[in-house]
Design a protein around this motif. Structure first.
Motif, PDB file in Angstrom:
ATOM      1  N   GLY A  79     -19.110   7.145  -3.177  1.00  0.00           N
ATOM      2  CA  GLY A  79     -18.281   6.233  -3.962  1.00  0.00           C
ATOM      3  C   GLY A  79     -17.106   5.723  -3.123  1.00  0.00           C
ATOM      4  N   ASN A  80     -16.164   5.110  -3.801  1.00  0.00           N
ATOM      5  CA  ASN A  80     -14.977   4.572  -3.094  1.00  0.00           C
ATOM      6  C   ASN A  80     -13.727   4.799  -3.937  1.00  0.00           C
ATOM      7  N   ALA A  81     -12.603   4.555  -3.289  1.00  0.00           N
ATOM      8  CA  ALA A  81     -11.317   4.710  -3.983  1.00  0.00           C
ATOM      9  C   ALA A  81     -10.324   3.694  -3.452  1.00  0.00           C
ATOM     10  N   ALA A  82      -9.579   3.095  -4.361  1.00  0.00           N
ATOM     11  CA  ALA A  82      -8.482   2.189  -4.000  1.00  0.00           C
ATOM     12  C   ALA A  82      -7.176   2.785  -4.527  1.00  0.00           C
ATOM     13  N   ARG A  83      -6.200   2.825  -3.700  1.00  0.00           N
ATOM     14  CA  ARG A  83      -4.916   3.435  -4.094  1.00  0.00           C
ATOM     15  C   ARG A  83      -3.810   2.407  -3.883  1.00  0.00           C
ATOM     16  N   TYR A  84      -3.016   2.179  -4.915  1.00  0.00           N
ATOM     17  CA  TYR A  84      -1.908   1.224  -4.888  1.00  0.00           C
ATOM     18  C   TYR A  84      -0.608   2.016  -5.067  1.00  0.00           C
ATOM     19  N   PHE A  85       0.416   1.687  -4.304  1.00  0.00           N
ATOM     20  CA  PHE A  85       1.623   2.513  -4.385  1.00  0.00           C
ATOM     21  C   PHE A  85       2.861   1.712  -3.970  1.00  0.00           C
ATOM     22  N   VAL A  86       4.010   2.269  -4.302  1.00  0.00           N
ATOM     23  CA  VAL A  86       5.308   1.764  -3.847  1.00  0.00           C
ATOM     24  C   VAL A  86       6.085   2.932  -3.268  1.00  0.00           C
ATOM     25  N   ASN A  87       6.729   2.705  -2.121  1.00  0.00           N
ATOM     26  CA  ASN A  87       7.529   3.740  -1.443  1.00  0.00           C
ATOM     27  C   ASN A  87       8.942   3.239  -1.194  1.00  0.00           C
ATOM     28  N   VAL A  88       9.862   4.174  -1.138  1.00  0.00           N
ATOM     29  CA  VAL A  88      11.200   3.895  -0.589  1.00  0.00           C
ATOM     30  C   VAL A  88      11.326   4.709   0.685  1.00  0.00           C
ATOM     31  N   ILE A  89      11.916   4.104   1.710  1.00  0.00           N
ATOM     32  CA  ILE A  89      11.922   4.695   3.052  1.00  0.00           C
ATOM     33  C   ILE A  89      13.351   4.760   3.587  1.00  0.00           C
TER      34      ILE A  89
END
Length: 333
Positions: A79-89
């Motif tokens: 199968g597959n996976a898509a990951r969406y995210f927001v970071n502070v650096i």
């Protein structure tokens, strides 16, 4: 995770990195190491991030990101996976080119419907990275991130290599120039007649060129009458009694070897005018002879007689006539 955030904030004042660009675009490649109970294999991932560099802030960047993996096996099911995210650096500058950074963020994982134990859901993440600036707008990023699922607390460890490209250069800071202090005009004190005495103290502002002046800017005159060498009536002889006074003229000439002296002889009005003119010349010559005997070169002495033409006192009185019988020493450069 909480301890890492606190440590990042505490170090901010000591190590701050900055970027010359407003935005950063970072394609990434890497791998994912899942926790054993997820039943999935270690797999590759690619991604893309867009970051906004911040100014005058505790944090240095906010980024939106996307990771995609298409060769995941859950207990043998692909199968597959898509990951969406927001970071502070937050960046911590180490050298001009190297910086260490920390990040925290959250996102959403969208996995294949084929999977049984892995479902769509949210996750939180934290991580550390090392950034190497190759040029002003290009850098390499090596990063390790631990993504923790909200549902069961399962972990996925992401390790990636990123190629960060800066774009839209920041505006140069506006430097407010300090107000210039008004330049006060300098008061220039001139010496119009070039006699060495400035105008504000020069009492004789039109002294002819070459004339020696005193401290007031007027022609320096040694009046031998003032020195006690006023002549007897119808006389041009200098007695030894007054020789010491004439020495003062000789001493002044010795102190100024480039000067020349003009001796001007004068008489009172008693007697014929022509006779008085000759008598005034004899008086000037008498003083000149005395100066020569005191070592003043005759080439530096000039004599002239004015007779009764230039009185300085009233010839009607005995005292006035005595003042008019005189020799004046004047000097030229």
């Amino acid at each position: 995770m909480k301890k890492i955030a606190i440590a990042l904030i505490a170090a901010t004042a000591l190590f701050a990195a900055d970027s010359a660009y407003n935005y950063e675009l970072t394609p990434t490649i890497g791998g994912v190491h899942p926790e054993g109970n997820l039943g999935t294999n270690e797999h590759a991932t690619i991604g893309l991030r867009v970051g906004r560099n911040l100014e005058n802030s505790l944090l240095d960047q906010v980024e939106l990101g996307f990771n995609y993996s298409n060769n995941i096996k859950e207990f043998g099911v692909k199968g597959n996976a898509a990951r969406y995210f927001v970071n502070v650096i937050k960046d911590f500058g180490l050298t001009n080119n190297f910086s260490l950074y920390g990040l925290v963020g959250a996102g959403w994982e969208d996995v294949s419907a084929k999977f049984v134990d892995n479902e769509d859901g949210g996750f939180g993440q934290y991580g550390l990275g090392l950034k190497y600036k190759v040029t002003d707008n290009f850098a390499l990023r090596v990063e390790a991130v631990d993504a923790i699922k909200f549902e069961h607390g399962d972990h996925n460890l992401f390790y990636t290599l990123g190629f960060a490209v800066g774009f839209i250069e920041k505006s140069a800071p506006v430097v407010v120039a300090a107000p210039e202090k008004p330049i006060m005009p300098k008061v220039v004190n001139l010496d119009d007649d070039n006699d060495g005495v400035l105008n504000d103290v020069d009492k004789c502002p039109n002294t002819p060129a070459g004339v020696v002046v005193d401290e007031t800017g007027c022609e320096k005159v040694i009046v031998l009458r003032d020195l006690g060498v006023n002549f007897a009536f119808d006389s041009y002889k200098i007695t030894p009694k007054y020789l010491d006074e004439i020495k003062k003229v000789a001493e002044f000439m010795g102190e100024n070897p480039s000067y020349r002296v003009v001796l001007e002889g004068h008489t009172d009005s008693t007697g014929a005018e022509a006779y008085n003119l000759k008598l005034s010349e004899k008086r000037a010559n008498a003083v000149a002879k005395a100066l020569e005997n005191l070592g003043v070169s005759s080439s530096k002495i000039t004599t002239v007689g004015y007779g009764e033409a230039k009185p300085v006192a009233d010839n009607k009185t005995k005292e006035g006539r005595a003042e008019n019988r005189r020799v004046e020493a004047k000097f030229n450069k």
